[in-house]
Design a protein around this motif. Structure first.
Motif, PDB file in Angstrom:
ATOM      1  N   ASP A  59       0.825  -1.211   0.000  1.00  0.00           N
ATOM      2  CA  ASP A  59       0.000   0.000   0.000  1.00  0.00           C
ATOM      3  C   ASP A  59       0.859   1.260   0.000  1.00  0.00           C
ATOM      4  N   GLN A 104      -1.563   0.231  -8.205  1.00  0.00           N
ATOM      5  CA  GLN A 104      -0.692   0.926  -7.255  1.00  0.00           C
ATOM      6  C   GLN A 104       0.394  -0.008  -6.725  1.00  0.00           C
ATOM      7  N   HIS A 156       4.522   0.284  -7.177  1.00  0.00           N
ATOM      8  CA  HIS A 156       5.527   0.270  -6.112  1.00  0.00           C
ATOM      9  C   HIS A 156       6.602  -0.790  -6.372  1.00  0.00           C
TER      10      HIS A 156
END
Length: 764
Positions: free
Chosen positions: A498, A520, A524
């Motif tokens: 996250d 997302q 990352h």
């Protein structure tokens, strides 16, 4: 000195005119040659069967059942028979009075008789030296350094025994009493190391005074100033006792003065002896060719990087089964396990804390469990009559929390600045930590930032804490498994995607995600890859759709379908693969896979293919057999259905199942990624399992990968200098003749020489 030499000549003649001396030579010769030939025969047989042997010099000459070890075990029987009559016969015959009334100095008498005994000791050593020369001729690249150290140790032991025997012979006119008294001193010097070990101020004195194992250090190929000084000081002590006694008899010295002289000698010897045992005063010389008594280079590098003092505190739970190994009377033996580290870092200090707490598993505690921890401890104390303090777990709680260690016996390593780490004991045959684990723990204290291994979670990945078959607990946080990451110097944690992956993560592991990663999360991961992060990506057949988006940025894809490689012993979907040519160049762990012909077992894997161009250099680690493997598209039940190759829809080939990716990202920094199409090779089940006839490469691949990721920093390089003395230059036929000559030829020569000399003496 001239008088001393004349006494030497006279004593040597008396020794060689004595049947006892020749009998000692004969028995000693038989014992040496029988021990040598038995060991030599065993390992020569192994050489002819296998083409090489392991450390021929060490096994034949210096192991527990080998020549020099057996010699030192039985010398205490021979020397008293030599020394018992040196003074006793003169006291018995009255000739000692003539010697005392002569103008010969006391020191000349002592040195003359002692040097005669040393010369006879050298004659005894001729026999093992001849065996050594035979070994040097027939053993290729024999380790001469270890032999020289062993011979020096044996000679010093003989010299010490002779000094003791000489003194005891001066105390009585009965030769048998002198021999028994000498053996009693030997027994005392062996027994003394167990006396007063519960008291700190006594422990160092009595342990130093013990002769037990002193020559063993030399036999192992190591010479230390402490051991050399021990023998020299003991020789000095007993020759001084002899001088005091003889001088008192000649000059009628008072009892008080004589006692004072004895006390002064003892005080001098003990003071210098205990000082010589202090780490800061000790010097070492490892004469073995492989430096087997010295820390490996990797460990030396770790120790040299430690700038602060280190204290090692052992917390011993008295309700655990292993407490007996750390009792006060065992502390010196336990400290010896760190002697090789103290050699390079003398400021290492050791401390022992005894406590009691209810352990998780203990056969000892089960006997007293109904009493509760405190009464169980009291019962053990009364049964064993322990006198040392034993604290409750609450008493030590302010210093350390051992709950996370499940109240096992554990060592705490701590620096002056407060850095701490645990050194554990393990549930295997060895139990104690080896050099690899000790050095890994010390490395945790010496570097500012340990490599952190992060496991991605949140998509039903493999659980690093799970102890079931699919879990990854064994190689990550299993504290009782010596090869787990936590015991090899790594930090590890689980992370969510996250948030961006933190800078402290040096190795990222994504193990079989079973849910789709959000854009997302993929972003990352790609950011981490673009920054040059190292990682392992492992998946399983059937969930490629969740891993392939990650692999897309690397130009890779895992295809659908299951690779099979039919085998009559195992399931068709169990792949047993050898390392691909050239992959062994990555590091020595991978090279070992190739040299030892290890196979990587993958229970269910799919092909990894190049999907697009990439700037990574891709190295295939493992591929399937091109003649006997294919991607099975039809059969799914491998228990009830048979697997057959369908040439119309299936194709055979060498399919990659594990790839190593590397690229330079800035300067000398290299990025490394490992991709496997099976996630089970890291699992608890695979690392615990063994298959008949299969030497698994899973462990070597695991440790090799982390060694590669950390630029050879961890796990610490534990390679030693390779030994060269592994072949013989002698035939079976020649050995059979040589064996007879060594045993019976030497014995017959001694028997004839002794008989002729004694008969001529009798005739005169």
């Amino acid at each position: 000195m001239k008088n001393a030499i004349n006494i030497v000549k006279a004593e040597i003649k008396l020794l060689f005119y004595s049947p006892v001396a020749w009998l000692i030579l004969l028995i000693f010769s038989l014992q040496c040659t029988l021990t040598f030939t038995e060991s030599y025969s065993d390992h020569l047989r192994n050489f002819f069967n296998n083409g090489s042997v392991y450390k021929a010099t060490h096994i034949i000459f210096t192991t527990r059942s080998a020549l020099f070890s057996v010699m030192q075990q039985y010398l205490y029987l021979y020397i008293p028979l030599l020394t018992m009559g040196i003074f006793s016969r003169e006291i018995n015959s009255g000739s000692i009075k003539l010697l005392f009334s002569s103008p010969i100095k006391t020191i000349d008498i002592i040195l003359g008789k002692y040097m005669a005994l040393l010369l006879f000791s050298l004659v005894l050593l001729i026999i093992p030296i001849l065996l050594v020369l035979f070994g040097g001729i027939t053993i290729d690249n024999m380790d001469w350094g270890s032999i020289i150290a062993a011979l020096l140790g044996i000679f010093l032991l003989m010299a010490t025994y002779c000094a003791i025997g000489l003194f005891m012979s001066s105390l009585t006119s009965y030769t048998v009493v002198a021999a028994i008294g000498t053996m009693a001193i030997f027994a005392f010097l062996s027994y003394i190391q167990g006396v007063g070990q519960e008291l700190d101020w006594v422990r160092d004195i009595t342990y130093w005074l013990s002769i037990s194992g002193r020559a063993s250090t030399f036999v192992s190929g190591m010479i230390t100033t402490e051991d050399v000084l021990y023998f020299l000081l003991l020789i000095t002590a007993f020759l001084s006792f002899l001088y005091i006694r003889m001088n008192a008899q000649r000059k009628h010295v008072s009892l008080a003065k004589k006692t004072g002289q004895y006390v002064l000698v003892v005080a001098f010897v003990l003071t210098f002896g205990v000082l010589s045992a202090l780490p800061s005063f000790k010097k070492y010389a490892d004469l073995t060719a492989t430096k087997s008594n010295t820390l490996l280079k990797g460990s030396q590098k770790v120790v040299s990087s430690l700038q602060e003092k280190v204290q090692i505190t052992t917390y011993v739970n008295m309700l655990n089964d292993d407490y007996v190994w750390f009792l006060p009377n065992q502390q010196k033996y336990d400290m010896d396990k760190f002697a090789s580290y103290v050699r390079f870092k003398p400021d290492i200090k050791m401390k022992y804390v005894y406590y009691f707490a209810e352990p998780e598993k203990s056969e000892l505690y089960e006997r007293f469990q109904h009493l509760g921890p405190e009464k169980a401890k009291d019962s053990i104390v009364k049964l064993n009559d322990f006198k040392f303090p034993i604290l409750s777990v609450n008493d030590i709680a302010k210093d350390i929390d051992l709950k996370g260690e499940k109240y096992r016996t554990v060592r705490l390593l701590e620096t002056e600045s407060g850095k701490k780490t645990f050194l554990r004991f393990f549930d295997d045959m060895q139990r104690f930590p080896s050099e690899a684990e000790i050095s890994a723990a010390l490395k945790r204290l010496s570097i500012e930032q340990l490599p952190t291994v992060a496991f991605v979670n949140g998509h039903n990945e493999r659980d690093v804490s799970a102890i079931n078959d699919r879990g990854y607990n064994r190689f990550t946080e299993a504290k009782t498994f010596r090869y787990s990451l936590i015991n090899q110097g790594f930090n590890f944690k689980s992370i969510s995607l996250d948030q961006p992956i933190s800078e402290d993560v040096k190795i990222l592991i994504i193990a079989e995600p079973r849910q789709e990663l959000s854009p997302q999360h993929l972003l990352h991961i790609n950011d981490y890859i673009n920054k040059g992060g190292n990682m392992i990506i492992a998946t399983d057949p059937g969930v490629q759709q969740y891993t392939n988006p990650i692999l897309a940025s690397l130009g890779l894809e895992i295809q659908e379908g299951l690779l099979v490689q039919p085998d009559s012993l195992f399931s068709p979907d169990l792949l047993l693969m050898k390392l691909s040519p050239g992959a062994g160049d990555i590091n020595y762990y991978f090279s070992a896979i190739e040299k030892r012909e290890l196979q990587l077992p993958l229970s269910g894997a799919s092909p990894i293919i190049m999907k697009s161009k990439t700037d990574f250099n891709i190295i295939p680690l493992f591929k399937t057999d091109s003649l006997n493997s294919w991607v099975e598209l039809q059969t799914t039940n491998f228990i009830d259905d048979s697997v057959t190759f369908d040439p119309l829809s299936e194709s055979k080939g060498a399919y990659a199942t594990a790839l190593a990716l590397r690229r330079n990202i800035s300067g000398d920094k290299e990025q490394k990624i490992l991709v496997t199409s099976d996630a089970d090779w890291l699992s608890n089940f695979e690392l615990n399992s063994s298959r008949e006839g299969i030497k698994s490469a899973s462990f070597n691949l695991l440790t090799g990968a982390f060694h590669w990721f950390t630029d050879s920093e961890l796990p610490i390089d534990m390679r030693s200098i390779p030994y060269k003395d592994k072949t013989f230059s002698i035939s079976k036929e020649v050995w059979q003749i040589a064996k007879i000559f060594l045993i019976w030829g030497t014995a017959l020569l001694l028997l004839l020489s002794g008989s002729i000399l004694l008969l001529r003496r009798r005739g005169r």
